[in-house]
Design a protein around this motif. Structure first.
Motif, PDB file in Angstrom:
ATOM      1  N   PRO A  48       0.798  -1.232   0.000  1.00  0.00           N
ATOM      2  CA  PRO A  48       0.000   0.000   0.000  1.00  0.00           C
ATOM      3  C   PRO A  48       0.835   1.287   0.000  1.00  0.00           C
ATOM      4  CG  PRO A  48      -0.910  -1.567   1.551  1.00  0.00           C
ATOM      5  CD  PRO A  48       0.398  -2.141   1.066  1.00  0.00           C
ATOM      6  N   GLU A  49       1.935   1.286   0.732  1.00  0.00           N
ATOM      7  CA  GLU A  49       2.733   2.514   0.803  1.00  0.00           C
ATOM      8  C   GLU A  49       3.458   2.834  -0.502  1.00  0.00           C
ATOM      9  OE1 GLU A  49       4.917  -0.999   2.277  1.00  0.00           O
ATOM     10  OE2 GLU A  49       3.116  -0.049   3.037  1.00  0.00           O
ATOM     11  N   ASN A  50       3.563   1.834  -1.397  1.00  0.00           N
ATOM     12  CA  ASN A  50       4.249   2.057  -2.675  1.00  0.00           C
ATOM     13  C   ASN A  50       3.297   2.048  -3.864  1.00  0.00           C
ATOM     14  OD1 ASN A  50       6.754   2.129  -1.360  1.00  0.00           O
ATOM     15  ND2 ASN A  50       6.983  -0.085  -1.509  1.00  0.00           N
ATOM     16  N   THR A  51       2.006   1.952  -3.607  1.00  0.00           N
ATOM     17  CA  THR A  51       1.021   1.862  -4.680  1.00  0.00           C
ATOM     18  C   THR A  51       0.723   3.246  -5.239  1.00  0.00           C
ATOM     19  OG1 THR A  51       0.052  -0.070  -3.629  1.00  0.00           O
ATOM     20  CG2 THR A  51      -1.286   1.045  -5.267  1.00  0.00           C
ATOM     21  N   GLU A  52       0.738   3.324  -6.568  1.00  0.00           N
ATOM     22  CA  GLU A  52       0.461   4.592  -7.246  1.00  0.00           C
ATOM     23  C   GLU A  52      -0.916   4.526  -7.904  1.00  0.00           C
ATOM     24  OE1 GLU A  52       3.648   5.631  -9.834  1.00  0.00           O
ATOM     25  OE2 GLU A  52       5.149   5.433  -8.253  1.00  0.00           O
ATOM     26  N   LEU A  53      -1.389   5.660  -8.345  1.00  0.00           N
ATOM     27  CA  LEU A  53      -2.698   5.756  -8.982  1.00  0.00           C
ATOM     28  C   LEU A  53      -2.797   4.842 -10.199  1.00  0.00           C
ATOM     29  CD1 LEU A  53      -5.445   7.083  -8.972  1.00  0.00           C
ATOM     30  CD2 LEU A  53      -4.479   8.972 -10.289  1.00  0.00           C
ATOM     31  N   GLU A  54      -1.718   4.724 -10.964  1.00  0.00           N
ATOM     32  CA  GLU A  54      -1.714   3.859 -12.142  1.00  0.00           C
ATOM     33  C   GLU A  54      -1.936   2.399 -11.753  1.00  0.00           C
ATOM     34  OE1 GLU A  54       0.841   6.088 -11.560  1.00  0.00           O
ATOM     35  OE2 GLU A  54       0.147   7.600 -12.979  1.00  0.00           O
ATOM     36  N   ASP A  55      -1.393   1.995 -10.615  1.00  0.00           N
ATOM     37  CA  ASP A  55      -1.585   0.627 -10.135  1.00  0.00           C
ATOM     38  C   ASP A  55      -3.056   0.369  -9.817  1.00  0.00           C
ATOM     39  OD1 ASP A  55       1.217   0.131 -10.221  1.00  0.00           O
ATOM     40  OD2 ASP A  55       1.434   1.057  -8.247  1.00  0.00           O
ATOM     41  N   ILE A  56      -3.676   1.328  -9.173  1.00  0.00           N
ATOM     42  CA  ILE A  56      -5.092   1.209  -8.825  1.00  0.00           C
ATOM     43  C   ILE A  56      -5.938   1.188 -10.094  1.00  0.00           C
ATOM     44  CG2 ILE A  56      -7.034   2.342  -7.664  1.00  0.00           C
ATOM     45  CD1 ILE A  56      -4.903   3.349  -5.609  1.00  0.00           C
ATOM     46  N   ASP A  57      -5.567   2.015 -11.066  1.00  0.00           N
ATOM     47  CA  ASP A  57      -6.280   2.015 -12.348  1.00  0.00           C
ATOM     48  C   ASP A  57      -6.188   0.657 -13.028  1.00  0.00           C
ATOM     49  OD1 ASP A  57      -7.149   4.620 -12.123  1.00  0.00           O
ATOM     50  OD2 ASP A  57      -5.521   5.455 -13.338  1.00  0.00           O
ATOM     51  N   ARG A  58      -5.030   0.011 -12.956  1.00  0.00           N
ATOM     52  CA  ARG A  58      -4.869  -1.319 -13.553  1.00  0.00           C
ATOM     53  C   ARG A  58      -5.742  -2.343 -12.838  1.00  0.00           C
ATOM     54  NH1 ARG A  58       0.427   0.444 -14.752  1.00  0.00           N
ATOM     55  NH2 ARG A  58       1.253  -0.139 -12.722  1.00  0.00           N
ATOM     56  N   LEU A  59      -5.823  -2.240 -11.521  1.00  0.00           N
ATOM     57  CA  LEU A  59      -6.687  -3.155 -10.752  1.00  0.00           C
ATOM     58  C   LEU A  59      -8.155  -2.970 -11.141  1.00  0.00           C
ATOM     59  CD1 LEU A  59      -5.071  -2.874  -7.214  1.00  0.00           C
ATOM     60  CD2 LEU A  59      -5.023  -4.866  -8.725  1.00  0.00           C
ATOM     61  N   ILE A  60      -8.565  -1.731 -11.264  1.00  0.00           N
ATOM     62  CA  ILE A  60      -9.942  -1.447 -11.683  1.00  0.00           C
ATOM     63  C   ILE A  60     -10.180  -1.993 -13.080  1.00  0.00           C
ATOM     64  CG2 ILE A  60     -11.570   0.396 -12.279  1.00  0.00           C
ATOM     65  CD1 ILE A  60     -10.269   2.005  -9.941  1.00  0.00           C
ATOM     66  N   GLY A  61      -9.195  -1.862 -13.951  1.00  0.00           N
ATOM     67  CA  GLY A  61      -9.301  -2.414 -15.303  1.00  0.00           C
ATOM     68  C   GLY A  61      -9.445  -3.925 -15.289  1.00  0.00           C
ATOM     69  N   MET A  62      -8.699  -4.577 -14.413  1.00  0.00           N
ATOM     70  CA  MET A  62      -8.807  -6.029 -14.296  1.00  0.00           C
ATOM     71  C   MET A  62     -10.215  -6.427 -13.861  1.00  0.00           C
ATOM     72  SD  MET A  62      -5.175  -7.047 -12.502  1.00  0.00           S
ATOM     73  CE  MET A  62      -5.440  -8.822 -12.490  1.00  0.00           C
ATOM     74  N   LEU A  63     -10.767  -5.697 -12.890  1.00  0.00           N
ATOM     75  CA  LEU A  63     -12.132  -5.986 -12.438  1.00  0.00           C
ATOM     76  C   LEU A  63     -13.150  -5.720 -13.543  1.00  0.00           C
ATOM     77  CD1 LEU A  63     -12.141  -4.606  -8.790  1.00  0.00           C
ATOM     78  CD2 LEU A  63     -12.245  -6.991  -9.510  1.00  0.00           C
ATOM     79  N   ASP A  64     -12.956  -4.646 -14.286  1.00  0.00           N
ATOM     80  CA  ASP A  64     -13.858  -4.338 -15.399  1.00  0.00           C
ATOM     81  C   ASP A  64     -13.825  -5.440 -16.450  1.00  0.00           C
ATOM     82  OD1 ASP A  64     -14.661  -1.966 -14.217  1.00  0.00           O
ATOM     83  OD2 ASP A  64     -13.315  -0.701 -15.431  1.00  0.00           O
ATOM     84  N   ASP A  65     -12.616  -5.935 -16.759  1.00  0.00           N
ATOM     85  CA  ASP A  65     -12.482  -7.021 -17.730  1.00  0.00           C
ATOM     86  C   ASP A  65     -13.191  -8.279 -17.236  1.00  0.00           C
ATOM     87  OD1 ASP A  65     -10.964  -5.364 -19.334  1.00  0.00           O
ATOM     88  OD2 ASP A  65      -9.041  -6.254 -18.755  1.00  0.00           O
ATOM     89  N   LEU A  66     -13.009  -8.577 -15.959  1.00  0.00           N
ATOM     90  CA  LEU A  66     -13.638  -9.755 -15.371  1.00  0.00           C
ATOM     91  C   LEU A  66     -15.163  -9.621 -15.407  1.00  0.00           C
ATOM     92  CD1 LEU A  66     -12.966 -12.450 -14.051  1.00  0.00           C
ATOM     93  CD2 LEU A  66     -12.847 -11.291 -11.867  1.00  0.00           C
ATOM     94  N   GLU A  67     -15.647  -8.447 -15.059  1.00  0.00           N
ATOM     95  CA  GLU A  67     -17.088  -8.212 -15.109  1.00  0.00           C
ATOM     96  C   GLU A  67     -17.620  -8.346 -16.534  1.00  0.00           C
ATOM     97  OE1 GLU A  67     -20.361  -4.900 -13.642  1.00  0.00           O
ATOM     98  OE2 GLU A  67     -18.297  -4.267 -13.951  1.00  0.00           O
ATOM     99  N   GLY A  68     -16.850  -7.853 -17.495  1.00  0.00           N
ATOM    100  CA  GLY A  68     -17.242  -7.978 -18.896  1.00  0.00           C
ATOM    101  C   GLY A  68     -17.358  -9.429 -19.330  1.00  0.00           C
ATOM    102  N   LYS A  69     -16.423 -10.258 -18.883  1.00  0.00           N
ATOM    103  CA  LYS A  69     -16.477 -11.683 -19.213  1.00  0.00           C
ATOM    104  C   LYS A  69     -17.697 -12.347 -18.584  1.00  0.00           C
ATOM    105  CE  LYS A  69     -13.245 -12.816 -21.981  1.00  0.00           C
ATOM    106  NZ  LYS A  69     -13.578 -13.313 -23.319  1.00  0.00           N
ATOM    107  N   VAL A  70     -18.003 -11.990 -17.344  1.00  0.00           N
ATOM    108  CA  VAL A  70     -19.184 -12.553 -16.688  1.00  0.00           C
ATOM    109  C   VAL A  70     -20.427 -12.214 -17.513  1.00  0.00           C
ATOM    110  CG1 VAL A  70     -20.680 -12.395 -14.659  1.00  0.00           C
ATOM    111  CG2 VAL A  70     -18.202 -12.588 -14.361  1.00  0.00           C
TER     112      VAL A  70
END
Length: 62
Positions: free
Chosen positions: A31-53
């Protein structure tokens, strides 16, 4: 591209593998080294997963 995932068991296996990958990424985030881009990638992964569902759900309805 890979072959189409059509069987219900194949779809479930695919979703479980993707969710496992997501959880592994979360486990390795510092958490102390996480940047906004990392969070954006995580959100993208969830969006992709939701799209597949949603995609798999519509295939079942056809």
């Amino acid at each position: 591209m890979g072959k189409s995932i059509t069987g219900k068991n194949e779809q479930l296996t695919y979703l479980k593998e993707r969710l496992t990958m997501f959880m592994e990424v979360l486990d390795h985030i510092e958490p102390e080294n996480t940047e906004l881009e990392d969070i954006d990638r995580l959100i993208g992964m969830l969006d992709d997963l939701e799209g597949k569902v949603e995609q798999f759900k519509t295939r079942e309805e056809d």
